[in-house]
Motif scaffolding. Structure first.
Motif, PDB file in Angstrom:
ATOM      1  N   UNK A  33       0.819  -1.210   0.000  1.00 46.58           N
ATOM      2  CA  UNK A  33       0.000   0.000   0.000  1.00 46.58           C
ATOM      3  C   UNK A  33       0.851   1.257   0.000  1.00 46.58           C
ATOM      4  N   UNK A  34       1.881   1.279   0.840  1.00 49.83           N
ATOM      5  CA  UNK A  34       2.752   2.457   0.942  1.00 49.83           C
ATOM      6  C   UNK A  34       3.558   2.658  -0.343  1.00 49.83           C
ATOM      7  N   UNK A  35       4.159   1.591  -0.852  1.00 47.94           N
ATOM      8  CA  UNK A  35       4.975   1.702  -2.067  1.00 47.94           C
ATOM      9  C   UNK A  35       4.122   2.136  -3.256  1.00 47.94           C
ATOM     10  N   UNK A  36       2.907   1.594  -3.372  1.00 54.28           N
ATOM     11  CA  UNK A  36       2.004   1.997  -4.456  1.00 54.28           C
ATOM     12  C   UNK A  36       1.706   3.494  -4.377  1.00 54.28           C
ATOM     13  N   UNK A  37       1.493   3.986  -3.152  1.00 60.97           N
ATOM     14  CA  UNK A  37       1.261   5.415  -2.972  1.00 60.97           C
ATOM     15  C   UNK A  37       2.476   6.243  -3.366  1.00 60.97           C
ATOM     16  N   UNK A  38       3.666   5.745  -3.029  1.00 58.34           N
ATOM     17  CA  UNK A  38       4.898   6.447  -3.401  1.00 58.34           C
ATOM     18  C   UNK A  38       5.050   6.522  -4.917  1.00 58.34           C
ATOM     19  N   UNK A  39       4.781   5.427  -5.583  1.00 54.39           N
ATOM     20  CA  UNK A  39       4.928   5.390  -7.042  1.00 54.39           C
ATOM     21  C   UNK A  39       3.943   6.344  -7.718  1.00 54.39           C
ATOM     22  N   UNK A  40       2.752   6.451  -7.152  1.00 44.74           N
ATOM     23  CA  UNK A  40       1.755   7.353  -7.744  1.00 44.74           C
ATOM     24  C   UNK A  40       2.239   8.802  -7.698  1.00 44.74           C
ATOM     25  N   UNK A  41       3.039   9.139  -6.689  1.00 41.96           N
ATOM     26  CA  UNK A  41       3.591  10.500  -6.592  1.00 41.96           C
ATOM     27  C   UNK A  41       4.607  10.775  -7.700  1.00 41.96           C
ATOM     28  N   UNK A  42       5.164   9.716  -8.255  1.00 38.84           N
ATOM     29  CA  UNK A  42       6.082   9.858  -9.393  1.00 38.84           C
ATOM     30  C   UNK A  42       5.349   9.692 -10.728  1.00 38.84           C
ATOM     31  N   UNK A  43       4.001   9.682 -10.664  1.00 43.31           N
ATOM     32  CA  UNK A  43       3.164   9.471 -11.854  1.00 43.31           C
ATOM     33  C   UNK A  43       3.428   8.116 -12.493  1.00 43.31           C
ATOM     34  N   UNK A  44       3.683   7.116 -11.656  1.00 45.49           N
ATOM     35  CA  UNK A  44       3.847   5.745 -12.133  1.00 45.49           C
ATOM     36  C   UNK A  44       2.603   4.965 -11.733  1.00 45.49           C
ATOM     37  N   UNK A  45       1.797   4.623 -12.702  1.00 48.61           N
ATOM     38  CA  UNK A  45       0.556   3.890 -12.433  1.00 48.61           C
ATOM     39  C   UNK A  45       0.743   2.380 -12.517  1.00 48.61           C
ATOM     40  N   UNK A  46       1.801   1.975 -13.196  1.00 46.92           N
ATOM     41  CA  UNK A  46       2.076   0.542 -13.334  1.00 46.92           C
ATOM     42  C   UNK A  46       3.581   0.342 -13.488  1.00 46.92           C
ATOM     43  N   UNK A  47       4.099  -0.730 -12.869  1.00 46.05           N
ATOM     44  CA  UNK A  47       5.510  -1.063 -13.055  1.00 46.05           C
ATOM     45  C   UNK A  47       5.660  -2.377 -13.826  1.00 46.05           C
ATOM     46  N   UNK A  48       4.568  -2.793 -14.468  1.00 45.00           N
ATOM     47  CA  UNK A  48       4.644  -3.974 -15.325  1.00 45.00           C
ATOM     48  C   UNK A  48       5.719  -3.769 -16.387  1.00 45.00           C
ATOM     49  N   UNK A  49       6.598  -4.741 -16.532  1.00 49.52           N
ATOM     50  CA  UNK A  49       7.655  -4.654 -17.538  1.00 49.52           C
ATOM     51  C   UNK A  49       8.893  -3.916 -17.074  1.00 49.52           C
ATOM     52  N   UNK A  50       8.872  -3.371 -15.854  1.00 48.64           N
ATOM     53  CA  UNK A  50      10.016  -2.598 -15.359  1.00 48.64           C
ATOM     54  C   UNK A  50      11.025  -3.470 -14.611  1.00 48.64           C
ATOM     55  N   UNK A  51      12.297  -3.159 -14.834  1.00 42.62           N
ATOM     56  CA  UNK A  51      13.367  -3.719 -14.008  1.00 42.62           C
ATOM     57  C   UNK A  51      13.636  -2.692 -12.920  1.00 42.62           C
ATOM     58  N   UNK A  52      13.450  -3.099 -11.656  1.00 40.02           N
ATOM     59  CA  UNK A  52      13.501  -2.170 -10.529  1.00 40.02           C
ATOM     60  C   UNK A  52      14.675  -2.512  -9.617  1.00 40.02           C
ATOM     61  N   UNK A  53      15.315  -1.468  -9.114  1.00 37.67           N
ATOM     62  CA  UNK A  53      16.367  -1.628  -8.105  1.00 37.67           C
ATOM     63  C   UNK A  53      15.837  -1.156  -6.756  1.00 37.67           C
ATOM     64  N   UNK A  54      16.054  -1.971  -5.714  1.00 38.79           N
ATOM     65  CA  UNK A  54      15.665  -1.591  -4.353  1.00 38.79           C
ATOM     66  C   UNK A  54      16.834  -1.871  -3.421  1.00 38.79           C
ATOM     67  N   UNK A  55      17.014  -1.010  -2.429  1.00 37.13           N
ATOM     68  CA  UNK A  55      18.080  -1.184  -1.449  1.00 37.13           C
ATOM     69  C   UNK A  55      17.458  -1.196  -0.057  1.00 37.13           C
ATOM     70  N   UNK A  56      17.820  -2.183   0.767  1.00 29.78           N
ATOM     71  CA  UNK A  56      17.298  -2.193   2.131  1.00 29.78           C
ATOM     72  C   UNK A  56      16.903  -3.558   2.638  1.00 29.78           C
TER      73      UNK A  56
END
Length: 361
Positions: free
Chosen positions: A42-65
């Protein structure tokens, strides 16, 4: 530093401050509990919406933590998520979880993102960097590494501690009293005995026992990202300190979003290393707050002199820090500044008084 940030995954999760006390406790027992990860989704989806990202389908994502955001990004539909962390405990636990649950679209790597060869050629559509940058050895090099790993038009979610809040004043002081003097396990156990909640204890250990805690101006981050070919596309709670730090309005942390708008970037920018900002130097503040900072500096010096000239037990050190710790947990930016101002002076003076009483016994 041999044990660089090994506190994470062992003594503190370093994440999840928004979780309820009950859910936080569940997450301590099982970091990847479904209810906990659902909250992260829920939190990450809200964060992505602030970047105008409605979907990350097809994306290669990097996460640290910790890996929790990685699982959320995976559940939200990322094509593949590459996870990095410096903590051996986190990586071991996370890899075990991935293998047990047969999760193929996540790769977890134990590596320092400040190392120049940390990325072996992967290019990312999105980087999710939540509360990491202030704890790395070299923030400038980490950002250069991340920027060089981004595709054209990729985006970066960037959450970081903000210099100049009352919370950071408290944290810098209790950290200076306790850091490197006490094992985090002892800190955790004593804080529990003194009535500090498990959730608050985790947050405190995060501040006290992490290897690095850089407080860097937003202007520095903005300038470096700009030189690396990124444009700021989102900001929240970012305060302009060009005329001096203002404790009255500054939040403890803030968020920025960046988008890569240059195809090729200079991965060896001549941008300088960030300057360490002394939170107890009155010249760094607006004039209205000079007298407060001078007063705090005076008390800080007195406490430091006592600590440097005398030997204290673990419990005595925590007793000295306790007035500052307890007050830090009460800070609300919405409170009248005059109350916050008086409260911080009183807590510093109480810590000094306790230190004096101990050496007089």
């Amino acid at each position: 530093m041999k044990n660089y940030n090994q506190v994470y995954g062992k003594f503190t999760q370093g994440t999840g401050s928004w979780l309820s006390d009950k859910l936080f406790l569940i997450g301590m027992k099982n970091p990847y509990d479904k209810k906990v990860i659902d909250s992260y989704i829920s939190v990450v989806a809200g964060d992505l919406s602030k970047l105008d990202i409605n979907s990350i389908n097809g994306m290669h994502v990097m996460d640290v933590g910790s890996g929790r955001q990685t699982l959320a990004l995976n559940k939200l539909g990322a094509k593949f998520v590459t996870h990095y962390d410096i903590s051996k405990s986190n990586i071991k636990n996370f890899k075990t979880y991935l293998k047990k649950n047969n999760i193929k679209k996540i790769k977890s790597k134990h590596i320092d993102i400040c190392k120049k060869n940390f990325n072996q050629g992967d290019k990312y559509d999105l980087v999710y960097l939540q509360g990491i940058i202030q704890h790395v050895k070299n923030p400038k090099q980490a950002i250069i590494n991340i920027a060089s790993s981004c595709k054209y038009k990729s985006k970066i979610w960037f959450y970081y501690y903000q210099v100049g809040s009352i919370h950071q004043l408290y944290a810098e002081m209790y950290r200076s009293i306790l850091k490197d003097k006490i094992n985090p396990l002892i800190i955790r156990d004593i804080l529990h005995l003194m009535g500090i909640s498990i959730k608050d204890t985790n947050i405190l250990i995060d501040d006290i026992s992490c290897s690095y805690r850089h407080l860097i101006s937003s202007d520095y981050y903005d300038g470096l990202f700009n030189e690396l070919g990124f444009t700021k596309i989102f900001k929240k709670d970012v305060i302009d300190h060009s005329k001096g730090i203002n404790l009255r309005i500054t939040q403890a942390a803030c968020i920025a979003g960046f988008e890569k708008n240059k195809q090729n970037i200079n991965i060896f920018p001549k941008y300088s290393q960030p300057k360490k900002i002394d939170l107890f130097d009155y010249k760094n503040y607006i004039r209205e707050q000079h007298s407060l900072i001078k007063k705090l500096r005076s008390i800080q010096i007195k406490i430091d002199n006592i600590l440097n000239k005398n030997k204290f037990s673990d419990i005595e050190l925590i007793l000295i820090a306790m007035p500052i710790i307890k007050n830090s947990l009460k800070v609300r930016i919405s409170d009248p500044f005059i109350d916050l101002k008086e409260s911080i002076i009183i807590s510093f003076e109480k810590s000094y008084s306790i230190a004096k009483k101990i050496i007089q016994q």
